[in-house]
Design a protein around this motif. Structure first.
Motif, PDB file in Angstrom:
ATOM      1  N   HIS A  13       0.839  -1.185   0.000  1.00 48.56           N
ATOM      2  CA  HIS A  13       0.000   0.000   0.000  1.00 48.56           C
ATOM      3  C   HIS A  13       0.878   1.240   0.000  1.00 48.56           C
ATOM      4  N   THR A  14       0.305   2.334  -0.467  1.00 47.37           N
ATOM      5  CA  THR A  14       1.069   3.567  -0.522  1.00 47.37           C
ATOM      6  C   THR A  14       1.469   4.030   0.876  1.00 47.37           C
ATOM      7  N   THR A  15       2.639   4.623   0.968  1.00 52.34           N
ATOM      8  CA  THR A  15       3.041   5.286   2.212  1.00 52.34           C
ATOM      9  C   THR A  15       3.017   6.801   2.032  1.00 52.34           C
ATOM     10  N   SER A  16       2.454   7.242   0.915  1.00 47.84           N
ATOM     11  CA  SER A  16       2.290   8.672   0.652  1.00 47.84           C
ATOM     12  C   SER A  16       0.956   8.867  -0.060  1.00 47.84           C
ATOM     13  N   PRO A  17      -0.104   9.182   0.690  1.00 45.55           N
ATOM     14  CA  PRO A  17      -1.438   9.287   0.089  1.00 45.55           C
ATOM     15  C   PRO A  17      -1.480  10.284  -1.067  1.00 45.55           C
ATOM     16  N   VAL A  18      -2.174   9.917  -2.141  1.00 48.40           N
ATOM     17  CA  VAL A  18      -2.227  10.743  -3.344  1.00 48.40           C
ATOM     18  C   VAL A  18      -3.650  11.227  -3.600  1.00 48.40           C
ATOM     19  N   VAL A  19      -4.565  10.306  -3.866  1.00 47.64           N
ATOM     20  CA  VAL A  19      -5.973  10.653  -4.085  1.00 47.64           C
ATOM     21  C   VAL A  19      -6.721  10.386  -2.784  1.00 47.64           C
ATOM     22  N   THR A  20      -7.204  11.449  -2.153  1.00 49.59           N
ATOM     23  CA  THR A  20      -7.762  11.319  -0.803  1.00 49.59           C
ATOM     24  C   THR A  20      -9.184  11.852  -0.713  1.00 49.59           C
ATOM     25  N   GLY A  21      -9.947  11.249   0.177  1.00 50.65           N
ATOM     26  CA  GLY A  21     -11.302  11.692   0.474  1.00 50.65           C
ATOM     27  C   GLY A  21     -11.356  12.417   1.802  1.00 50.65           C
ATOM     28  N   GLY A  22     -12.377  13.259   1.964  1.00 51.05           N
ATOM     29  CA  GLY A  22     -12.489  14.093   3.157  1.00 51.05           C
ATOM     30  C   GLY A  22     -13.293  13.470   4.275  1.00 51.05           C
ATOM     31  N   SER A  23     -14.018  14.305   5.004  1.00 56.05           N
ATOM     32  CA  SER A  23     -14.643  13.925   6.266  1.00 56.05           C
ATOM     33  C   SER A  23     -15.776  12.920   6.101  1.00 56.05           C
ATOM     34  N   VAL A  24     -15.949  12.115   7.140  1.00 53.32           N
ATOM     35  CA  VAL A  24     -17.111  11.233   7.295  1.00 53.32           C
ATOM     36  C   VAL A  24     -17.808  11.612   8.600  1.00 53.32           C
ATOM     37  N   ILE A  25     -19.133  11.680   8.571  1.00 56.30           N
ATOM     38  CA  ILE A  25     -19.931  11.946   9.765  1.00 56.30           C
ATOM     39  C   ILE A  25     -20.955  10.842   9.904  1.00 56.30           C
ATOM     40  N   ALA A  26     -21.028  10.221  11.069  1.00 58.57           N
ATOM     41  CA  ALA A  26     -21.966   9.128  11.303  1.00 58.57           C
ATOM     42  C   ALA A  26     -22.664   9.316  12.646  1.00 58.57           C
ATOM     43  N   LEU A  27     -23.964   9.079  12.675  1.00 59.22           N
ATOM     44  CA  LEU A  27     -24.776   9.273  13.874  1.00 59.22           C
ATOM     45  C   LEU A  27     -25.744   8.117  14.045  1.00 59.22           C
ATOM     46  N   VAL A  28     -26.013   7.740  15.281  1.00 62.58           N
ATOM     47  CA  VAL A  28     -27.127   6.832  15.530  1.00 62.58           C
ATOM     48  C   VAL A  28     -28.401   7.666  15.662  1.00 62.58           C
ATOM     49  N   TYR A  29     -29.532   7.074  15.327  1.00 58.29           N
ATOM     50  CA  TYR A  29     -30.828   7.710  15.528  1.00 58.29           C
ATOM     51  C   TYR A  29     -31.783   6.654  16.072  1.00 58.29           C
ATOM     52  N   ASN A  30     -33.042   6.995  16.255  1.00 55.73           N
ATOM     53  CA  ASN A  30     -33.919   6.090  16.992  1.00 55.73           C
ATOM     54  C   ASN A  30     -34.211   4.771  16.281  1.00 55.73           C
ATOM     55  N   GLY A  31     -33.916   4.692  14.978  1.00 55.38           N
ATOM     56  CA  GLY A  31     -34.196   3.448  14.271  1.00 55.38           C
ATOM     57  C   GLY A  31     -33.005   2.803  13.612  1.00 55.38           C
ATOM     58  N   GLY A  32     -31.822   3.381  13.767  1.00 53.45           N
ATOM     59  CA  GLY A  32     -30.658   2.812  13.099  1.00 53.45           C
ATOM     60  C   GLY A  32     -29.450   3.721  13.172  1.00 53.45           C
ATOM     61  N   VAL A  33     -28.644   3.699  12.097  1.00 53.64           N
ATOM     62  CA  VAL A  33     -27.412   4.491  12.018  1.00 53.64           C
ATOM     63  C   VAL A  33     -27.346   5.141  10.649  1.00 53.64           C
ATOM     64  N   ILE A  34     -26.921   6.408  10.602  1.00 47.92           N
ATOM     65  CA  ILE A  34     -26.785   7.129   9.342  1.00 47.92           C
ATOM     66  C   ILE A  34     -25.349   7.591   9.166  1.00 47.92           C
TER      67      ILE A  34
END
Length: 236
Positions: A13-34
């Motif tokens: 695997h790369t040791t120098s990231p090239v193509v990168t993605g940004g933030s992830v946000i995840a929350l539980v709610y009353n019926g599952g996870v988003i």
């Protein structure tokens, strides 16, 4: 990026990231996870790929997303998909739970880290199993945490106050979606690796659901912006 080493003959695997993605946000709610991500992958500092899906359905009740090197994300999706296929082939009615995938990925990340060949990712596993919500975070070192909400990337700096003020674990799905939209609205204004097109996915008792991408509403006609633009015109 994944490549075959000519020296060792082993996949690395790369040791120098090239193509990168940004933030992830995840929350539980009353019926599952988003889970929410934007659809941008950056090539260094250039916003190169603007329509990338960074959420994957691993099994009927498990979804996976990550921040970091996109090729490593693709490799992890393949590894997790192998587990699901293997369980289907046994056809014994036993299937890995979302927590099983989280534990596997934590150990895989720790193994790669120990070989100084890491997966440059902050991983989020979300699922719903036996009536229970599951949300796990696995970082580049293999550190494994479970929580009711998770933020990665710059969302960890800019969005925790929004989540604390407007979210609780018993909110509805629509309320959770709105909190995530507000978070990405702030990220688009303050994070140069963020995008205003986002994608949401959620998992509940009926399974995993990945929605079509959408554009968050942003506001740029503040009086402060207008007055400053007018001042610049007059000075020229």
């Amino acid at each position: 990026m994944i490549f075959n080493s000519e020296i060792s003959g082993q996949q690395q695997h790369t040791t120098s990231p090239v193509v990168t993605g940004g933030s992830v946000i995840a929350l539980v709610y009353n019926g599952g996870v988003i889970v929410g991500t934007d659809t941008l992958c950056s090539y260094g500092s250039m916003a190169a790929f603007k329509n990338v899906q960074k959420i994957a359905q691993i099994s009927k009740n498990t979804i996976y997303a990550s921040s970091g090197e996109y090729s490593d994300f693709q490799q992890v999706v393949k590894e997790l998909a192998k587990i699901d296929r293997s369980a289907l082939q046994y056809d014994d009615g036993v299937h890995p739970s979302p927590k099983d995938y989280g534990n596997f990925l934590a150990r895989l990340s720790y193994k790669k880290r120990c070989k100084i060949n890491p997966l440059y990712l902050q991983n989020v596993i979300a699922g719903f199993h036996n009536g229970e919500r599951y949300l796990g975070l696995i970082d580049i070192y293999g550190t494994y945490l479970e929580s009711n909400f998770i933020t990665t990337g710059f969302a960890s700096y800019f969005c925790k106050a929004i989540i604390s003020n407007y979210w609780n674990e018993n909110c509805t799905l629509d309320q959770a979606k709105q909190v995530i939209r507000e978070c990405f609205k702030v990220l688009f204004c303050r994070d140069c690796r963020a995008h205003d097109v986002i994608q949401l996915a959620y998992v509940d008792a009926q399974g995993a659901h990945i929605e079509e991408s959408e554009r968050v509403e942003t506001k740029w006609d503040f009086n402060g912006f207008k007055s400053r633009a007018n001042e610049k015109l007059h000075t020229q």
